[in-house]
Design a protein around this motif. Structure first.
Motif, PDB file in Angstrom:
ATOM      1  N   HIS A 424       0.249  -1.390  -0.553  1.00  0.00           N
ATOM      2  CA  HIS A 424      -0.335  -0.449   0.216  1.00  0.00           C
ATOM      3  C   HIS A 424       0.659   1.286   0.306  1.00  0.00           C
ATOM      4  O   HIS A 424       1.897   1.781   0.609  1.00  0.00           O
ATOM      5  CB  HIS A 424      -0.922  -0.657   1.816  1.00  0.00           C
ATOM      6  CG  HIS A 424      -2.238  -1.428   1.372  1.00  0.00           C
ATOM      7  ND1 HIS A 424      -3.347  -1.161   0.180  1.00  0.00           N
ATOM      8  CD2 HIS A 424      -1.958  -1.942   2.908  1.00  0.00           C
ATOM      9  CE1 HIS A 424      -3.387  -2.447   0.489  1.00  0.00           C
ATOM     10  NE2 HIS A 424      -3.205  -2.630   1.514  1.00  0.00           N
ATOM     11  N   ARG A 425       0.565   2.743  -0.183  1.00  0.00           N
ATOM     12  CA  ARG A 425       1.329   3.952  -0.682  1.00  0.00           C
ATOM     13  C   ARG A 425       0.999   4.399   0.964  1.00  0.00           C
ATOM     14  O   ARG A 425      -0.510   4.059   1.520  1.00  0.00           O
ATOM     15  CB  ARG A 425       0.649   4.223  -1.807  1.00  0.00           C
ATOM     16  CG  ARG A 425       0.738   3.982  -3.186  1.00  0.00           C
ATOM     17  CD  ARG A 425       2.461   3.715  -3.034  1.00  0.00           C
ATOM     18  NE  ARG A 425       3.158   2.228  -2.355  1.00  0.00           N
ATOM     19  CZ  ARG A 425       4.154   1.941  -2.712  1.00  0.00           C
ATOM     20  NH1 ARG A 425       5.046   2.555  -2.949  1.00  0.00           N
ATOM     21  NH2 ARG A 425       4.257   1.082  -2.354  1.00  0.00           N
ATOM     22  N   SER A 426       1.755   5.185   1.495  1.00  0.00           N
ATOM     23  CA  SER A 426       1.490   6.390   2.302  1.00  0.00           C
ATOM     24  C   SER A 426      -0.045   6.602   2.279  1.00  0.00           C
ATOM     25  O   SER A 426      -0.512   6.671   3.665  1.00  0.00           O
ATOM     26  CB  SER A 426       2.642   6.817   2.701  1.00  0.00           C
ATOM     27  OG  SER A 426       3.942   5.894   3.348  1.00  0.00           O
ATOM     28  N   SER A 427      -0.050   7.372   1.150  1.00  0.00           N
ATOM     29  CA  SER A 427      -1.695   8.308   1.088  1.00  0.00           C
ATOM     30  C   SER A 427      -3.034   7.172   0.938  1.00  0.00           C
ATOM     31  O   SER A 427      -3.706   8.099   1.470  1.00  0.00           O
ATOM     32  CB  SER A 427      -1.414   8.428  -0.462  1.00  0.00           C
ATOM     33  OG  SER A 427      -1.109   8.209  -1.537  1.00  0.00           O
ATOM     34  N   GLU A 428      -2.783   6.304   0.842  1.00  0.00           N
ATOM     35  CA  GLU A 428      -3.744   5.249   0.817  1.00  0.00           C
ATOM     36  C   GLU A 428      -3.743   5.149   2.682  1.00  0.00           C
ATOM     37  O   GLU A 428      -4.916   4.988   2.806  1.00  0.00           O
ATOM     38  CB  GLU A 428      -3.906   3.947   0.312  1.00  0.00           C
ATOM     39  CG  GLU A 428      -3.220   4.384  -1.141  1.00  0.00           C
ATOM     40  CD  GLU A 428      -2.888   2.465  -2.041  1.00  0.00           C
ATOM     41  OE1 GLU A 428      -3.261   1.820  -1.290  1.00  0.00           O
ATOM     42  OE2 GLU A 428      -2.312   2.891  -3.169  1.00  0.00           O
ATOM     43  N   ILE A 429      -3.133   5.331   3.020  1.00  0.00           N
ATOM     44  CA  ILE A 429      -3.097   5.237   4.562  1.00  0.00           C
ATOM     45  C   ILE A 429      -3.516   5.892   5.461  1.00  0.00           C
ATOM     46  O   ILE A 429      -3.911   5.756   6.385  1.00  0.00           O
ATOM     47  CB  ILE A 429      -2.245   3.534   4.895  1.00  0.00           C
ATOM     48  CG1 ILE A 429      -1.911   2.540   3.918  1.00  0.00           C
ATOM     49  CG2 ILE A 429      -3.237   3.192   6.695  1.00  0.00           C
ATOM     50  CD1 ILE A 429      -3.720   1.455   3.849  1.00  0.00           C
ATOM     51  N   ASP A 432      -6.386   7.253   6.953  1.00  0.00           N
ATOM     52  CA  ASP A 432      -7.654   6.309   6.767  1.00  0.00           C
ATOM     53  C   ASP A 432      -7.473   5.781   8.060  1.00  0.00           C
ATOM     54  O   ASP A 432      -6.952   5.449   8.952  1.00  0.00           O
ATOM     55  CB  ASP A 432      -8.367   5.182   6.214  1.00  0.00           C
ATOM     56  CG  ASP A 432      -8.922   4.223   6.393  1.00  0.00           C
ATOM     57  OD1 ASP A 432      -9.500   3.855   6.751  1.00  0.00           O
ATOM     58  OD2 ASP A 432     -10.077   4.209   4.912  1.00  0.00           O
ATOM     59  N   ARG A 435      -8.009   1.709   8.173  1.00  0.00           N
ATOM     60  CA  ARG A 435      -6.582   0.363   7.493  1.00  0.00           C
ATOM     61  C   ARG A 435      -5.567   1.410   8.462  1.00  0.00           C
ATOM     62  O   ARG A 435      -4.914   0.338   8.054  1.00  0.00           O
ATOM     63  CB  ARG A 435      -6.755   1.046   6.210  1.00  0.00           C
ATOM     64  CG  ARG A 435      -7.995   1.626   5.794  1.00  0.00           C
ATOM     65  CD  ARG A 435      -7.985   1.094   4.407  1.00  0.00           C
ATOM     66  NE  ARG A 435      -6.473   0.513   3.059  1.00  0.00           N
ATOM     67  CZ  ARG A 435      -6.380   0.756   1.809  1.00  0.00           C
ATOM     68  NH1 ARG A 435      -6.946   1.937   1.510  1.00  0.00           N
ATOM     69  NH2 ARG A 435      -5.823   0.121   1.088  1.00  0.00           N
ATOM     70  N   GLU A 439      -3.289  -2.179   9.441  1.00  0.00           N
ATOM     71  CA  GLU A 439      -1.782  -1.704   8.752  1.00  0.00           C
ATOM     72  C   GLU A 439      -0.879  -1.709   9.926  1.00  0.00           C
ATOM     73  O   GLU A 439       0.722  -2.378   9.891  1.00  0.00           O
ATOM     74  CB  GLU A 439      -1.082  -0.749   7.589  1.00  0.00           C
ATOM     75  CG  GLU A 439      -1.977  -0.869   6.759  1.00  0.00           C
ATOM     76  CD  GLU A 439      -1.814  -2.575   5.449  1.00  0.00           C
ATOM     77  OE1 GLU A 439      -1.052  -3.339   5.944  1.00  0.00           O
ATOM     78  OE2 GLU A 439      -3.275  -3.826   5.269  1.00  0.00           O
TER      79      GLU A 439
END
Length: 541
Positions: A424-429, A432, A435, A439
């Motif tokens: 996963h990318r940092s911006s995705e997590i 949120d 998430r 993670e």
């Protein structure tokens, strides 16, 4: 007044009203917040009405600028509360803003960091200048309509006093507000406390129960043992007790405990209350190793500038151990090496890693441990080794998270490139919370697995492992008002090592029980030194 003038005055009033009501905690941002009467606006209007026209404009500008600055402080409090579980300290915390910028650069890239930096500069300027201009605009309006302004101010003052006297609330918040005054008083208290604390802590640091203990009288019960102190980043009580995180982490701990037991190892585990929360890991490290409560940067500078005996330094002082530090998170000069008593330190550039970064972490924990094995642990030497190892794969933003690979396949770390690309990318997590929890739990499981597999693979009958978390993760993961407790475990094959801590009443195994003792992290050094036979001889540094 023209329509344009009315719109401008209305906008200035709304701006000033909003600035006066900015809270210092995210949980206070509720609908009821905007139904409050800011007392500072009432007092400010009354004072401005008494001043002559020319002085009124200057006074309004200064008044507005101060209010804007206090709003900036409240926003800093919100940010620090969300990440570090505490408010902003105007004496000590400016340096952490640069650390935050470095963290963004390492995790989000240079472009995002540049935009965030520009925004972080422009927002305070906009608040201070905008509030000053809004106050000046409204002061002119007061001067143009003094009779109406006097009646409105009197009415607002009467309403504020009445609501304050009756304790009227709306949505759980008092209608009579004085946020700016509260902020000013709070930060003044913080400044006074900080200045007094620096002097008091300097005196405390000089008094050391083991300061004059000769090396020959330190740690006699561990002579001949290879001792490893390992810190797992953000490994907190939340990881083993939060229902959304704990099942995966506790399953990992139980599985790894069984594997270690099959190899002849036994463990005892308890809880330590960290001096920091959500970040500033070095404060937790220095608290654990120095036996002092190092909960801010001033204390850290004071203690590391002195000669207090650290737990790692005690091993070096005996002359019976070589001492080494493995610090994959250190990417610049680290003068604290001397204070912590480490003969050799391997930083991010000294471990031979050629693979990708994983978020903030410069390399996977498994690689760092294999490099430690290759460079130091397996070397032939005429005395045992004491090591301090900082594991960083569980550092926020927990994306991407490494995966275990075959120990014989690690090479120079290049094989992690495909794992990093697939993660996963940092911006995705980062934005949120759900998430982030997921993670975060995966990263703790990875770090625990890396460390215990290293022990299972490379440990001997004389290996003693002490591992712990440095602090809890940030508030987005823990939720509001969490404890600051972190797990700590001692693992060894030699039963005599664990017999020495039998009186601690720690839980058997890698998972501390809910009722296991909870100590302040600063208590560990003296308890450990005493348990393993050290003789207290007080002395000053």
């Amino acid at each position: 007044m023209s329509v344009r003038g009315g719109v401008g005055a209305g906008a200035a009033g709304l701006w000033l009203f909003g600035v006066l009501l900015v809270p210092n905690a995210l949980e206070d941002v509720t609908p009821g917040l905007w139904a409050r009467i800011p007392g500072e606006a009432v007092v400010g209007a009354a004072v401005l009405l008494m001043l002559p026209r020319r002085a009124r404009g200057w006074a309004a500008g200064v008044f507005g600028a101060v209010l804007g600055a206090l709003a900036v402080v409240n926003l800093l409090d919100i940010g620090f509360g969300e990440y570090l579980g505490r408010g902003f300290n105007p004496v000590l915390d400016w340096g952490l803003l640069d650390d935050a910028r470095s963290y963004l650069r390492d995790t989000m890239g240079a472009g995002t960091t540049w935009l965030a930096t520009v925004g972080a500069v422009l927002l305070p300027v906009a608040l201070v200048v905008g509030t000053a201009l809004a106050a000046v605009r409204l002061s002119r309006l007061l001067g143009c309509h003094p009779a109406v302004a006097n009646r409105a101010t009197l009415l607002a003052a009467t309403a504020w006093i009445t609501c304050a006297g009756l304790g009227v609330q709306l949505g759980g918040a008092p209608v009579a507000a004085d946020r700016a005054r509260e902020t000013l008083e709070s930060k003044a208290r913080t400044v006074r406390w900080t200045l007094r604390d620096e002097a008091a802590f300097a005196r405390e640091a000089q008094a050391d129960p083991f300061g004059a203990t000769p090396g020959a009288e330190l740690l006699p019960a561990l002579r001949g043992k290879d001792v490893v102190f390992a810190f797992i980043e953000s490994y907190g009580r939340t990881a083993v007790e939060d229902p959304a995180i704990a099942p995966g982490v506790t399953a990992t701990l139980d599985r790894r405990e069984r594997a270690l037991e099959a190899s002849g190892y036994r463990a005892r585990s308890g809880w330590l209350t960290s001096a920091t929360f959500g970040g500033s890991s070095w404060l937790g490290h220095s608290t654990f190793l120095s036996g002092l409560w190092v909960d801010n940067q001033a204390r850290y500078r004071t203690v590391t500038a002195g000669d207090r005996l650290t737990l790692t330094g005690a091993f070096r002082k005996t002359g019976a151990w070589d001492t080494v530090g493995v610090m994959p998170g250190v990417q610049k000069a680290w003068p604290e090496q001397r204070f912590f008593g480490l003969d050799t330190v391997y930083n991010a550039f000294g471990l031979g890693y050629e693979g990708p970064k994983f978020g903030w972490s410069t390399m996977p924990d498994q690689y760092a441990l294999e490099a430690f094995e290759r460079l130091e642990h397996r070397r032939e030497r005429d005395r045992p080794l004491m090591s301090e190892i900082i594991l960083t794969s569980s550092h926020q933003p927990w994306a991407p998270v490494p995966e275990m690979v075959g120990w014989d396949d690690l090479g120079d770390g290049s094989r992690f490139e495909s794992i990093e690309r697939a993660g996963h990318r940092s911006s995705e997590i980062a934005a949120d919370a759900g998430r982030s929890k997921e993670e975060y739990g995966r990263s703790i499981s990875y770090s625990v697995t890396s460390l215990t597999e290293w022990l299972e693979r490379y440990g001997t009958d004389d290996t003693v492992l002490v591992f712990l978390g440095d602090h809890q993760p940030l508030a987005k993961v823990t939720g509001p008002r969490p404890s600051r407790d972190v797990p700590v475990s001692i693992v060894a094959k030699d039963p005599k090592v664990l017999e020495r801590v039998e009186g601690w009443r720690w839980t058997e195994g890698l998972r501390p029980g809910e009722g296991a003792p909870v100590w302040r992290m600063s208590a560990f050094r003296d308890r450990f030194l005493t348990a393993y036979g050290s003789t207290p001889r007080p002395g000053g540094s």
